[in-house]
Design a protein around this motif. Structure first.
Motif, PDB file in Angstrom:
ATOM      1  N   SER A 354      -9.072  -1.770 -10.657  1.00 34.20           N
ATOM      2  CA  SER A 354      -9.198  -0.603 -11.544  1.00 34.20           C
ATOM      3  C   SER A 354      -9.256   0.693 -10.749  1.00 34.20           C
ATOM      4  O   SER A 354      -8.612   1.690 -11.106  1.00 34.20           O
ATOM      5  CB  SER A 354     -10.449  -0.750 -12.415  1.00 34.20           C
ATOM      6  N   ILE A 355      -9.995   0.676  -9.647  1.00 36.39           N
ATOM      7  CA  ILE A 355     -10.119   1.882  -8.817  1.00 36.39           C
ATOM      8  C   ILE A 355      -8.784   2.221  -8.171  1.00 36.39           C
ATOM      9  O   ILE A 355      -8.389   3.391  -8.103  1.00 36.39           O
ATOM     10  CB  ILE A 355     -11.220   1.686  -7.761  1.00 36.39           C
ATOM     11  N   LEU A 356      -8.057   1.199  -7.705  1.00 37.21           N
ATOM     12  CA  LEU A 356      -6.743   1.435  -7.094  1.00 37.21           C
ATOM     13  C   LEU A 356      -5.785   2.092  -8.082  1.00 37.21           C
ATOM     14  O   LEU A 356      -5.006   2.988  -7.731  1.00 37.21           O
ATOM     15  CB  LEU A 356      -6.137   0.122  -6.596  1.00 37.21           C
ATOM     16  N   HIS A 357      -5.838   1.646  -9.329  1.00 40.97           N
ATOM     17  CA  HIS A 357      -4.953   2.211 -10.357  1.00 40.97           C
ATOM     18  C   HIS A 357      -5.218   3.707 -10.524  1.00 40.97           C
ATOM     19  O   HIS A 357      -4.269   4.520 -10.603  1.00 40.97           O
ATOM     20  CB  HIS A 357      -5.176   1.475 -11.680  1.00 40.97           C
ATOM     21  N   LYS A 358      -6.472   4.103 -10.566  1.00 41.71           N
ATOM     22  CA  LYS A 358      -6.805   5.522 -10.721  1.00 41.71           C
ATOM     23  C   LYS A 358      -6.481   6.318  -9.458  1.00 41.71           C
ATOM     24  O   LYS A 358      -6.018   7.465  -9.536  1.00 41.71           O
ATOM     25  CB  LYS A 358      -8.287   5.667 -11.064  1.00 41.71           C
ATOM     26  N   LEU A 359      -6.710   5.710  -8.283  1.00 42.02           N
ATOM     27  CA  LEU A 359      -6.406   6.399  -7.031  1.00 42.02           C
ATOM     28  C   LEU A 359      -4.911   6.592  -6.834  1.00 42.02           C
ATOM     29  O   LEU A 359      -4.481   7.586  -6.243  1.00 42.02           O
ATOM     30  CB  LEU A 359      -7.010   5.630  -5.849  1.00 42.02           C
ATOM     31  N   ASN A 360      -4.108   5.657  -7.336  1.00 38.39           N
ATOM     32  CA  ASN A 360      -2.648   5.827  -7.268  1.00 38.39           C
ATOM     33  C   ASN A 360      -2.222   7.096  -7.979  1.00 38.39           C
ATOM     34  O   ASN A 360      -1.352   7.841  -7.506  1.00 38.39           O
ATOM     35  CB  ASN A 360      -1.939   4.622  -7.889  1.00 38.39           C
ATOM     36  N   GLN A 361      -2.836   7.365  -9.122  1.00 40.50           N
ATOM     37  CA  GLN A 361      -2.511   8.578  -9.873  1.00 40.50           C
ATOM     38  C   GLN A 361      -3.021   9.817  -9.157  1.00 40.50           C
ATOM     39  O   GLN A 361      -2.339  10.840  -9.103  1.00 40.50           O
ATOM     40  CB  GLN A 361      -3.122   8.491 -11.274  1.00 40.50           C
ATOM     41  N   ILE A 370      -4.902  -5.442  -2.848  1.00 39.23           N
ATOM     42  CA  ILE A 370      -5.629  -5.588  -1.587  1.00 39.23           C
ATOM     43  C   ILE A 370      -5.422  -7.008  -1.078  1.00 39.23           C
ATOM     44  O   ILE A 370      -5.473  -7.970  -1.858  1.00 39.23           O
ATOM     45  CB  ILE A 370      -7.139  -5.315  -1.796  1.00 39.23           C
ATOM     46  N   ASN A 371      -5.199  -7.142   0.217  1.00 33.45           N
ATOM     47  CA  ASN A 371      -4.981  -8.497   0.746  1.00 33.45           C
ATOM     48  C   ASN A 371      -6.277  -9.307   0.714  1.00 33.45           C
ATOM     49  O   ASN A 371      -7.379  -8.757   0.628  1.00 33.45           O
ATOM     50  CB  ASN A 371      -4.381  -8.445   2.151  1.00 33.45           C
ATOM     51  N   ASN A 372      -6.145 -10.613   0.745  1.00 37.46           N
ATOM     52  CA  ASN A 372      -7.285 -11.512   0.552  1.00 37.46           C
ATOM     53  C   ASN A 372      -8.368 -11.317   1.609  1.00 37.46           C
ATOM     54  O   ASN A 372      -9.565 -11.365   1.302  1.00 37.46           O
ATOM     55  CB  ASN A 372      -6.815 -12.966   0.564  1.00 37.46           C
ATOM     56  N   SER A 401      -3.406   4.537   4.465  1.00 40.25           N
ATOM     57  CA  SER A 401      -2.458   3.430   4.354  1.00 40.25           C
ATOM     58  C   SER A 401      -1.044   3.924   4.032  1.00 40.25           C
ATOM     59  O   SER A 401      -0.852   4.890   3.288  1.00 40.25           O
ATOM     60  CB  SER A 401      -2.922   2.462   3.261  1.00 40.25           C
ATOM     61  N   THR A 402      -0.058   3.227   4.602  1.00 45.02           N
ATOM     62  CA  THR A 402       1.353   3.488   4.287  1.00 45.02           C
ATOM     63  C   THR A 402       2.013   2.263   3.663  1.00 45.02           C
ATOM     64  O   THR A 402       3.216   2.253   3.432  1.00 45.02           O
ATOM     65  CB  THR A 402       2.122   3.881   5.565  1.00 45.02           C
ATOM     66  N   SER A 403       1.206   1.244   3.376  1.00 49.15           N
ATOM     67  CA  SER A 403       1.722  -0.008   2.829  1.00 49.15           C
ATOM     68  C   SER A 403       1.374  -0.126   1.348  1.00 49.15           C
ATOM     69  O   SER A 403       0.461   0.526   0.856  1.00 49.15           O
ATOM     70  CB  SER A 403       1.122  -1.194   3.590  1.00 49.15           C
ATOM     71  N   LYS A 404       2.130  -0.964   0.637  1.00 48.33           N
ATOM     72  CA  LYS A 404       1.853  -1.199  -0.770  1.00 48.33           C
ATOM     73  C   LYS A 404       0.715  -2.191  -0.961  1.00 48.33           C
ATOM     74  O   LYS A 404       0.153  -2.286  -2.050  1.00 48.33           O
ATOM     75  CB  LYS A 404       3.107  -1.709  -1.488  1.00 48.33           C
ATOM     76  N   ILE A 405       0.402  -2.946   0.088  1.00 56.16           N
ATOM     77  CA  ILE A 405      -0.748  -3.851   0.074  1.00 56.16           C
ATOM     78  C   ILE A 405      -1.802  -3.268   1.001  1.00 56.16           C
ATOM     79  O   ILE A 405      -1.545  -3.023   2.178  1.00 56.16           O
ATOM     80  CB  ILE A 405      -0.372  -5.273   0.520  1.00 56.16           C
ATOM     81  N   LEU A 406      -2.989  -3.029   0.447  1.00 61.87           N
ATOM     82  CA  LEU A 406      -4.030  -2.344   1.206  1.00 61.87           C
ATOM     83  C   LEU A 406      -4.740  -3.307   2.150  1.00 61.87           C
ATOM     84  O   LEU A 406      -5.172  -4.392   1.743  1.00 61.87           O
ATOM     85  CB  LEU A 406      -5.044  -1.711   0.235  1.00 61.87           C
TER      86      LEU A 406
END
Length: 474
Positions: A354-361, A370-372, A401-406
């Protein structure tokens, strides 16, 4: 010799010609004997066309819908027959050019020596008045439609909040968290005072905003007061407002937060920081719902709902004499305790998403997850700063980060209560964490000092999880 002005004023025809309303005079045969200039201007019919004639067929021959209006039904002519005065508001007169206009008129009998000799009709054009009335009706209809739309949208938004807590900033599936949500749903629809208890960073303001949105007061403001940000004197003026000249610098009258929250909700954040002097004044307002501005003597009544929040143990402060007992019980009508993040470790993956979704915006990024290994790292941390700390760490990592997976690169100080682990299955992490808590509690499951309380779940749920994770006391 009579004075000229008196002579003019005694001339009735001169006076009738000066008025703004149209005037017709009729004899008993229904023929026109007088037509004033205002009537000529409104109808277009000149007096030379109408005098000595039955003028019903000229200006009153049809109803507004064009249907025939027989002379024997005409209210003006009926007055000449029965001598009864009539006031009409729903008819039209026809102009010489064939157009019509709405009129209001009175038909008054004329008597001489007790004998009916004719009638006078006085009329005025009410077109502008009707247009104004129609505009007001149209405006009222528009307002009503908008009101209904807003009500519908409000109902929809409340339904959305109930159906999708994720959109409200409240995310999680652990038992302790779901129990808190059920409390919010129950008390949110009421006007009851709520006391939100929780550590710093757990989201007390988010809870307050959701309580406000679920209530009937959602269309009115939610006004926040940070009780820790003001001294006792400043807090009084912030809460109650002040009159012009009440103190140095009070150049204008200012409304306080209580007035601004009228018919809405007042959120008292960090209420445990209130000085004792301010506590007594706040108590009076909570009891009476009345107050005076600083420097004023007028009593102001308000209709507000109170939501308070604190990270302190108010009951302990009462015992220490730092918080008024009567204020504590006034605020503690319906307490809601927010579990700390370490009590709901299993919610971290959903919270992080949920936090990632808001931070993307916010950051204009497109991080997908996020990786495991990073999730394992997050779930092993003790989170003294709770959700706020999680938000800050994820924002910092996303900026870098410059990757799509954090990949979380930050090193954490792993809690002494949780074993340091490498990359292992989530069930194993949960098992080790539960074992650590059980050992800390000496395998006591129920009660205030039991493991179930710390883990934020009912005793029966913990026993069920222990069987599923194959946890047995050796």
């Amino acid at each position: 010799m009579a004075h000229p002005i008196k002579q003019f004023l005694s001339d009735s025809e001169l006076l009738l010609n000066a008025v703004g309303e149209g005037i017709y005079g009729f004899d008993l045969d229904g023929n026109a004997v007088f037509v004033n200039p205002a009537a000529e201007r409104m109808t277009g019919w000149q007096s030379k066309h109408l005098l000595g004639k039955n003028i019903h067929k000229y200006h009153h021959h049809s109803h507004v819908d064009g249907s025939e209006y027989p002379a024997e039904e005409c209210n003006i002519y009926n007055t000449m027959r029965d001598g009864i005065e009539r006031r009409i508001t729903n008819e039209v007169f026809w102009r010489q050019d064939g157009t019509s206009f709405p009129v209001e008129y009175t038909s008054t009998p004329v008597h001489k020596d007790g004998e009916l000799i004719g009638a006078v009709a006085v009329f005025r054009d009410v077109s502008q008045q009707r247009e104004t009335d129609q505009a007001l009706r149209d405006a009222l209809k528009t307002v009503q439609q908008l009101t209904e739309k807003l009500k519908a949208e409000n109902t929809y938004l409340q339904a959305e909040i109930n159906e999708s807590w994720a959109d409200s900033g409240l995310v999680g599936k652990t038992d302790c968290f779901k129990q808190m949500l059920s409390q919010i749903e129950l008390v949110g629809k009421t006007d009851s005072t709520v006391l939100i208890l929780g550590e710093n960073g757990t989201g007390k303001e988010v809870i307050a905003r959701n309580l406000h949105q679920l209530s009937d007061r959602c269309h009115s403001p939610l006004v926040k007061v940070n009780c820790a940000a003001f001294t006792a004197t400043l807090l009084e003026s912030e809460l109650f407002g002040y009159e012009k000249g009440a103190f140095t610098g009070a150049n204008d009258t200012r409304k306080g937060r209580f007035e601004l929250a009228h018919r809405g909700t007042l959120f008292l954040d960090e209420v445990g920081e209130l000085p004792l002097e301010a506590q007594s004044k706040l108590l009076r307002v909570l009891q009476e719902r009345e107050f005076e501005r600083v420097g004023g003597n007028q009593t102001i009544a308000v209709d507000i709902r109170i939501i308070a929040a604190t990270n302190q143990n108010l009951l302990k402060m009462v015992e220490q004499g730092k918080f008024r007992m009567d204020l504590y019980y006034r605020l503690n009508v319906f307490p809601i305790e927010i579990p700390a993040l370490r009590q709901r470790v299993a919610d971290i993956p959903a919270l992080a998403k949920s936090i990632l979704h808001k931070l993307n915006q916010k950051l204009h990024k497109q991080v997908e997850g996020i990786n495991n290994r990073s999730l394992d790292k997050l779930m092993c941390y003790n989170w003294p700063g709770n959700i706020r700390e999680l938000q800050n760490i994820l924002e910092r990592e996303m900026i870098l980060s410059t990757s799509k997976i954090l990949h979380i690169k930050q090193n954490f100080n792993i809690s002494k209560n949780v074993p340091e682990i490498a990359k292992v299955p989530l069930a194993e992490i949960e098992k080790r964490y539960v074992l650590e808590v059980l050992n800390e509690c000496r395998w006591r499951i129920g009660g205030e000092k039991g493991a179930a309380k710390i883990l934020g779940m009912p005793d029966s749920t913990l026993r069920s999880r222990m069987r599923k994770l194959n946890i047995n006391r050796n």
